[in-house]
Scaffold this active site. Structure first.
Site, PDB file in Angstrom:
ATOM      1  N   HIS A   1     -44.984   0.014  59.630  1.00 13.43           N
ATOM      2  CA  HIS A   1     -45.683   1.304  59.683  1.00 13.43           C
ATOM      3  C   HIS A   1     -45.645   1.955  61.070  1.00 13.43           C
ATOM      4  O   HIS A   1     -45.759   3.173  61.184  1.00 13.43           O
ATOM      5  CB  HIS A   1     -47.130   1.138  59.218  1.00 13.43           C
ATOM      6  CG  HIS A   1     -47.249   0.866  57.750  1.00 13.43           C
ATOM      7  ND1 HIS A   1     -47.144   1.863  56.804  1.00 13.43           N
ATOM      8  CD2 HIS A   1     -47.431  -0.285  57.056  1.00 13.43           C
ATOM      9  CE1 HIS A   1     -47.270   1.347  55.592  1.00 13.43           C
ATOM     10  NE2 HIS A   1     -47.450   0.034  55.719  1.00 13.43           N
TER      11      HIS A   1
ATOM     12  N   ASP B   1     -39.949  16.791  52.336  1.00 14.72           N
ATOM     13  CA  ASP B   1     -40.286  15.405  52.051  1.00 14.72           C
ATOM     14  C   ASP B   1     -39.229  14.514  52.688  1.00 14.72           C
ATOM     15  O   ASP B   1     -38.024  14.764  52.554  1.00 14.72           O
ATOM     16  CB  ASP B   1     -40.344  15.156  50.544  1.00 14.72           C
ATOM     17  CG  ASP B   1     -40.795  13.745  50.213  1.00 14.72           C
ATOM     18  OD1 ASP B   1     -41.996  13.560  49.957  1.00 14.72           O
ATOM     19  OD2 ASP B   1     -39.948  12.831  50.202  1.00 14.72           O
TER      20      ASP B   1
ATOM     21  N   GLU C   1     -45.680  11.648  53.517  1.00 12.49           N
ATOM     22  CA  GLU C   1     -44.455  12.098  54.176  1.00 12.49           C
ATOM     23  C   GLU C   1     -44.074  13.517  53.769  1.00 12.49           C
ATOM     24  O   GLU C   1     -42.940  13.957  53.975  1.00 12.49           O
ATOM     25  CB  GLU C   1     -43.300  11.140  53.857  1.00 12.49           C
ATOM     26  CG  GLU C   1     -42.842  11.115  52.410  1.00 12.49           C
ATOM     27  CD  GLU C   1     -43.583  10.092  51.565  1.00 12.49           C
ATOM     28  OE1 GLU C   1     -43.017   9.627  50.568  1.00 12.49           O
ATOM     29  OE2 GLU C   1     -44.734   9.755  51.912  1.00 12.49           O
TER      30      GLU C   1
END
Length: 423
Positions: free
Chosen positions: A317, A304, A347
């Site tokens: 973004h 992560d 993610e």
């Protein structure tokens, strides 16, 4: 063939879509059977056996895909078109395996429906004509004009494979003139893509008097390859001896390319090019089965990106997408060829490491963590990852394994991030 020879079953749960498309479909058939869900559709299919089935995919009681699977068990050659959204990866994967004959993307484009239906109806006409062709040589003569006009390729050879007839569709697709094919061996179209065993099985089937059906890769005069979906039927004399072979086929090169693209959509994440969650879950299931069979080990690593929301909020973004793509590249350069790496969602990433015990998995995880930490990302000062690690316990289910690796990742983040934790 007029529309009076075609029957269609249309299944759709949305009233306004059903009413609109039903009116349009009626112009193609003499009888249109309409159902509101998969269960009703399957019942109507068993009763009427229509030529073409058109169905929405997402419906109550029984989905269009479940209905299609049930119909294919009854009649594997049934023509089926499904209405779907292009981003349903699990559906695309299953639809490919079922051999669905067409896809109509939402919102429904009536021009696209028109073209797909005309293709399927032509296919029905051609298959019926081909069935008549093999009944007798006399019918072959009577139907010669129809064969000349067929969009499918027709080729007749003697028992030695020497070509004695080709229709215009065959010469157009192969790029050979008729006089360049007549009298030649059908090996003139051979691509070299198939083995001797492949052709041996073909010849054994037809010389035994059986119909052969398969997709061949053949070569045109200009050297280009095409996928040839072919049916070869032996023609026997009154004594039952095979005298000729009638081959009907169609160029499905575009369909094969579409299926490959659909396969890609069904298994790959569009942004990173990595395996998607559906594909990774399938690989994990397969690895569990293999491990149970051979008694080996494997580990899972769940990654992560730390504080990824801050990246999106601060830099936008576009930069967030760049980070996801760049991290994917870093990890792929770090792991082994035997490992499988995919985007699990957002993610989060999942790494499947076969033949890897806990110690080896921890070493691999630390190597990945350091590679990411030391990498000079553009736009941002520093990116780190937290990694959860777990080893498969013999006999456990996938859900238990995923729960443990998720818990390991949670503890890695809770203990300060940029860490590797085993659970």
């Amino acid at each position: 063939m007029s529309k009076n020879d075609i029957t269609i079953l249309y299944v759709e749960d949305e009233v306004h879509v059903r009413e609109m498309l039903s009116r349009f479909l009626q112009r193609f058939c003499t009888k249109l059977y309409i159902a509101k869900n998969g269960e009703e559709g399957l019942s109507l299919y068993k009763k009427h056996h229509p030529d073409i089935v058109i169905s929405d995919i997402r419906m109550p009681k029984m989905s269009g895909l479940e209905m299609a699977e049930a119909i294919k068990k009854i009649n594997p050659s049934q023509l089926i078109m499904l209405i779907t959204a292009h981003n349903d990866s699990e559906f695309l994967h299953k639809a490919i395996n079922l051999g669905i004959d067409g896809y109509i993307l939402k919102p429904v484009d009536l021009d696209a429906v028109n073209e797909k239906l005309k293709t399927l109806i032509q296919r029905i006409q051609n298959e019926r004509a081909a069935q008549q062709l093999k009944e007798s040589e006399e019918k072959l003569k009577l139907l010669s004009q129809a064969v000349e006009q067929m969009h499918e390729m027709v080729q007749i050879t003697d028992v030695d494979g020497k070509i004695i007839y080709v229709n215009p569709a065959a010469t157009e697709n192969t790029q050979y003139e008729e006089n360049e094919l007549i009298g030649k061996s059908n090996r003139i179209l051979k691509s070299g893509e198939h083995s001797k065993k492949f052709y041996g099985n073909l010849w054994k089937t037809v010389l035994d008097g059986k119909t052969y059906q398969n997709t061949l890769i053949n070569r045109r005069k200009d050297g280009s390859l095409y996928y040839d979906e072919k049916i070869i039927s032996p023609i026997k004399d009154k004594d039952g001896k095979v005298r000729y072979f009638v081959s009907t086929s169609r160029d499905i090169t575009q369909r094969v390319a579409l299926e490959k693209e659909l396969q890609k959509l069904a298994t790959k994440d569009a942004l990173t090019g990595l395996y998607n969650r559906y594909k990774m879950s399938t690989l994990i299931e397969d690895e569990i089965k293999r491990t149970k069979r051979y008694g080996e080990v494997f580990s899972l690593l769940m990654l992560d990106i730390d504080k990824f929301k801050n990246v999106n909020d601060t830099y936008g973004h576009d930069v967030g997408d760049y980070i996801l793509q760049e991290l994917s590249r870093i990890v792929l350069q770090t792991i082994r060829k035997t490992d499988s790496f995919g985007r699990w969602g957002g993610e989060e990433f999942m790494l499947l490491a076969p033949h890897t015990n806990t110690q080896q998995a921890m070493e691999l995880a630390q190597k990945i963590r350091k590679s990411v930490e030391e990498h000079p990302f553009e736009h941002v000062e520093k990116i780190t990852v937290s990694i959860g690690v777990t080893e498969y316990i013999n006999g456990e289910k996938e859900t238990s394994l995923l729960k443990r690796v998720d818990q390991a990742l949670y503890e890695a983040k809770a203990s300060g991030r940029n860490r590797v934790v085993f659970f």
